[in-house]
Structure formats: C-alpha cells, structure tokens
Design a protein around this motif. Sequence first.
Motif, short mmCIF file in Angstrom:
data_model
loop_
_atom_site.label_atom_id
_atom_site.label_comp_id
_atom_site.label_asym_id
_atom_site.label_seq_id
_atom_site.Cartn_x
_atom_site.Cartn_y
_atom_site.Cartn_z
N GLU A 218 0.82 -1.21 0.00
CA GLU A 218 0.00 0.00 0.00
C GLU A 218 0.86 1.26 0.00
OE1 GLU A 218 -3.00 -0.05 3.01
OE2 GLU A 218 -3.63 -2.09 2.55
N ARG A 219 1.96 1.25 0.77
CA ARG A 219 2.85 2.41 0.78
C ARG A 219 3.50 2.63 -0.59
NH1 ARG A 219 4.32 0.51 5.95
NH2 ARG A 219 6.19 -0.47 5.10
N ALA A 220 3.86 1.51 -1.24
CA ALA A 220 4.49 1.62 -2.56
C ALA A 220 3.52 2.25 -3.56
CB ALA A 220 4.94 0.24 -3.05
N LEU A 221 2.25 1.90 -3.49
CA LEU A 221 1.27 2.53 -4.37
C LEU A 221 1.07 4.00 -4.02
CD1 LEU A 221 -1.43 -0.24 -4.85
CD2 LEU A 221 -0.08 0.86 -6.63
N ALA A 222 1.09 4.31 -2.73
CA ALA A 222 0.94 5.71 -2.32
C ALA A 222 2.10 6.55 -2.85
CB ALA A 222 0.86 5.80 -0.80
N GLU A 223 3.29 5.97 -2.84
CA GLU A 223 4.47 6.69 -3.36
C GLU A 223 4.35 6.94 -4.86
OE1 GLU A 223 7.59 4.08 -2.25
OE2 GLU A 223 7.50 4.60 -0.12
N ARG A 224 3.55 6.14 -5.54
CA ARG A 224 3.35 6.32 -6.97
C ARG A 224 2.12 7.17 -7.28
NH1 ARG A 224 6.10 1.90 -5.87
NH2 ARG A 224 7.53 0.96 -7.39
N GLY A 225 1.57 7.80 -6.26
CA GLY A 225 0.45 8.71 -6.45
C GLY A 225 -0.91 8.15 -6.14
N TRP A 226 -0.96 6.91 -5.63
CA TRP A 226 -2.25 6.28 -5.35
C TRP A 226 -2.50 6.28 -3.84
CZ3 TRP A 226 -5.10 5.81 -9.51
CH2 TRP A 226 -4.47 5.69 -10.74
N ALA A 227 -2.76 7.47 -3.32
CA ALA A 227 -3.05 7.60 -1.89
C ALA A 227 -4.45 7.09 -1.60
CB ALA A 227 -2.90 9.07 -1.47
N GLU A 228 -4.81 7.07 -0.31
CA GLU A 228 -6.09 6.49 0.12
C GLU A 228 -7.29 7.17 -0.53
OE1 GLU A 228 -6.33 6.43 4.32
OE2 GLU A 228 -4.72 4.97 4.59
N ASP A 229 -7.14 8.45 -0.88
CA ASP A 229 -8.28 9.14 -1.49
C ASP A 229 -8.45 8.83 -2.96
OD1 ASP A 229 -5.96 10.44 -2.23
OD2 ASP A 229 -6.82 12.45 -2.13
N ARG A 230 -7.50 8.04 -3.53
CA ARG A 230 -7.58 7.70 -4.95
C ARG A 230 -7.78 6.20 -5.19
NH1 ARG A 230 -3.17 9.69 -8.82
NH2 ARG A 230 -4.88 9.23 -10.26
#
Length: 287
Positions: A13-25
Amino acid sequence: MTHGRSEFHPIFERALAERGWAEDRIAFEYRFAEGKADRLPSLAAELVRLGVDVIVADLGTTAAASRATSSIPIVMRFGLDAVEMGLVGGLGRPGSNLTGLTGDVTAEIMGKRLQLLREIVPAAKRLAVLMNPFPGVEVWRKDLDDAARRFAFVVRTVEIHAPEELGAAFDAIRKSGADCLFCGGDAVTFPLRAKIAQLALKAKLPGVYGPRQWAEVGGLVSYGVNLPEIYREAADYVDRILRGATPAELPVRRPTKYELVVNLRTARALGITVPQAILVGADEVIR
C-alpha cells in the motif's frame, strides 16, 4: 486476493501511495482464504462481481483468479512458474489478462536449497517437507522430488492445513525418522515460522527455508526472494495498469535477486559447522 493476511500488505500500500495512489484515490478489497484452497473460487468470483480494476494474487490464488475472469487485469505476486502451469503463453508476451512476477518456486531454486542442506549436513538422508497443499502443488512437488533425487534425499512429506495441526505435524516428522527439514513457506507455515524454527531446533533438525524471514526467527539457513521488494514490484505493475497499460504490454518478470541468510546461533545450538564457502557467499550471517 491471498491465502492469508500478510505483514507485507502495508509495504504494498505504501508503494502505491508513493506512486500517487493515496487512500483518497484507491480502495483495497482484501479477500483471504486463510490457507483453505476450496474457498478460492468463491472469493475470486466475489471480486469479479465487485468490478475491481485489478486483482493482485499470490502463489496459490493466481489460478483461481484466472479462471474467474479473462478481462480484469491480474497481477501475480511471484510463486510457481506461470508458463509451466499454462497460465501465460510466455514471459515476454503473456497473451492474456495476467502479468506480474513469477518463478520463485522453480526446480533451480529448489535445487539450490537442497544443495545448501546437503553441504551443511552431508550425512543427512531423510528430508521432512512441511507444507500446506496449494493449487499447483503438483508442479512444486515434481521439482522437489527431482532435486531430492539429485542430492540423495529420501522425502517424507507432512501436510499441515491449520496452525493447530503444527504439534501433530512435528510428531509425524519425528516418527518418520527424518534427519533434516525443508519448509519454503506458504499461507499456513509462513506465519508460524518462529514456532516451526523452535520445534525444528528442539527436534535437532537442521532446516533450509524460503525467504530471509525464516533465518531471522531461528531457521538454520534461508534462500529466497526479498519479499518487501516483491511487493513493491507488484505495486509497480498495478500502477502501470491503473495508468492505462494492459497486461499484454507488460512482460512477466522472474525475481532476479535471491538472498542467502545463515543463522550461526542456530548452527551452534544444533552442533553444526557451516562450511566457510557458504558463509562467505551469504548475504547475511546472523551471529
């Protein structure tokens, strides 16, 4: 979709957030079979009904996900050889809705693990294999049997389907006359790795295991992929698919880095001298 809850899901999940996919997306829909393969088809069908954008599947769940949909992209998170299992037409051109990482569990890797065990305990003859059966296990067992013959081990397979069966499994291992142990890690055994390592030490069984997390909790020697890196690579596939790539455009990759970790504390407790050549070649030696 996975067999069981994993300590590595936050890394994904953190790796996706680092790529711009935060919880709101992005929203995650986890489904866990808890090591019970018969639950996989219904869980896969449930995800398909939800209309998810991508399915991420682990070693034992990829086949069920592939049978459930031919349109929703599926990202494999390593495991059995997808080409050998017939899940993809080839690594460079998967030819389906399935891509990702494959091939952690191969004849080559199995051979390396048993070679390490043979070099560390040259007199060992009877190899206990502790495992939870999973879809595709026939391919895995063939690779194991081939490697065992090559290194002159007689295999004694002991199955475990739930954590509460661990004590009985080690009773069966002791009764089998095994003098060494292999456990690569699956949905049932990996979360129990510390207890398995303790029971192996108590039974005076030198063991070889999968990823480094086994040696870190007391396993004698581990040889496997870097699991955090695998989860980050899976996130990379998901990111590219969510940005418009199709699985057919994304070649399937095999892991290229395998880590060898030796636990010398366990070796001393077992009265074993690990060959210097293995220590020199290890990525880490736990002293």
